[in-house]
Design a protein around this motif. Structure first.
Motif, PDB file in Angstrom:
ATOM      1  N   GLU A 202     -61.039 -87.657 -42.040  1.00  0.00           N
ATOM      2  CA  GLU A 202     -60.877 -89.096 -42.212  1.00  0.00           C
ATOM      3  C   GLU A 202     -61.305 -89.568 -43.593  1.00  0.00           C
TER       4      GLU A 202
ATOM      5  N   ARG B 231     -58.284 -91.725 -43.876  1.00  0.00           N
ATOM      6  CA  ARG B 231     -58.409 -93.176 -43.998  1.00  0.00           C
ATOM      7  C   ARG B 231     -59.095 -93.612 -45.287  1.00  0.00           C
TER       8      ARG B 231
ATOM      9  N   ASN C 263     -54.801 -88.016 -40.597  1.00  0.00           N
ATOM     10  CA  ASN C 263     -55.754 -89.041 -40.184  1.00  0.00           C
ATOM     11  C   ASN C 263     -56.651 -89.532 -41.309  1.00  0.00           C
TER      12      ASN C 263
END
Length: 303
Positions: A149, A171, A169
């Motif tokens: 992430e 971020r 995934n």
């Protein structure tokens, strides 16, 4: 180097005494220069490297085509640091398949050895790479880490930019460093402008000597239109800021750093329209024109 002592000081001297005769002439000079500092003095690494360069301790012959004197000085720092017990990561760390956080950041900005096994660590969600130079076999692979992430300090001369496209995934992409390769900047643009990613926060440092061509200015224009770009640092000649429509200005940019930009025209008319800019830094010939004028209603959020 024959002196012995007790405690931590004695241990360091004992270790260095074993290897000091084997140091190169340049490294011996760099090490002995530390005698100018008092005991327990906090030494700024960047400042120390600059002083080594000024003293003539750094060899011009070791620069190479894509290296600066500072690069060589920091490598010297890494070699000296390794003599007194600094940051080599064991290859066995790749066996920690379920580890979620790996933080390799240190206050030391020299070269750190990282084995090319991070791609095996399937459970990683947070990866903080060293800020300094990474020594590894080939380019460090982070591809296929589906749970990742957050990545910080991603230097694209060390990690393949294409690996970003295998991190579904991701971020937070903090402090991506693009050095000299326009194709890497192109790939970063392609990734962060891709609507399929999950990015919410991106910060990028661009270190390219000359960004004045039409293609490079176009890439900068695209970056400033990215909704997830929060911080941008540019170290290189721009000449003039890209032209934008007001509605295309980056709505998320909070920090902008310009260095050696050689801007001849007043950039404030454009920069003051960045709607959420809070920090603006202009260093070392960022602006070489005659004057800059800020309007009364510009920079609504500048701190």
């Amino acid at each position: 180097m024959r002196r012995r002592g007790g405690g931590q000081d004695g241990r360091v001297l004992d270790v260095l005494a074993l290897s000091f005769p084997d140091l190169s002439y340049q490294l011996k000079a760099c090490f002995l220069y530390l005698g100018n500092y008092p005991k327990d003095f906090d030494i700024n690494v960047e400042r120390l490297c600059q002083l080594w360069i000024a003293e003539g301790f750094i060899s011009q012959e070791e620069r190479g085509e894509d290296k600066t004197m500072m690069d060589v000085a920091e490598r010297y720092m890494g070699e000296l640091a390794q003599r007194i017990g600094f940051t080599k990561l064991p290859s066995s760390i790749g066996n920690l398949r379920h580890l979620q956080t790996l933080d390799l950041r240190t206050s030391y900005h020299g070269e750190i050895s990282v084995p090319n096994v991070l791609w095996k660590m399937e459970g990683l969600a947070y990866l903080y790479l060293p800020f300094g130079y990474i020594c590894t076999e080939g380019k460090l692979q982070v591809d296929g880490l589906r749970n990742l992430e957050t990545v910080q300090n991603l230097a694209l001369d060390v990690v393949h930019v294409r690996d970003l496209f295998t991190l579904p995934n991701l971020r937070r992409l903090a402090n991506v460093r693009v050095k000299e390769k326009l194709k890497d900047l192109t790939m970063v643009n392609k990734y962060i402008l891709n609507s399929n990613h999950q990015l919410q926060h991106t910060s990028i440092t661009i270190q390219i000597c000359d960004l004045r061509s039409k293609d490079e200015l176009s890439l900068l224009r695209q970056l400033l239109g990215c909704v997830c770009l929060v911080e941008l640092s540019i170290d290189g000649i721009i000449g003039k800021l890209p032209q934008y429509e007001h509605q295309l200005l980056c709505p998320s940019l909070t920090t902008l750093v310009l260095k050696y930009s050689l801007l001849e025209e007043d950039p404030m008319a454009t920069l003051e329209k960045l709607p959420n800019l809070r920090n603006l830094s202009l260093f070392s010939y960022a602006f070489v024109g005659k004057e800059m004028i800020c309007s009364a209603h510009g920079f609504p959020h500048l701190v």
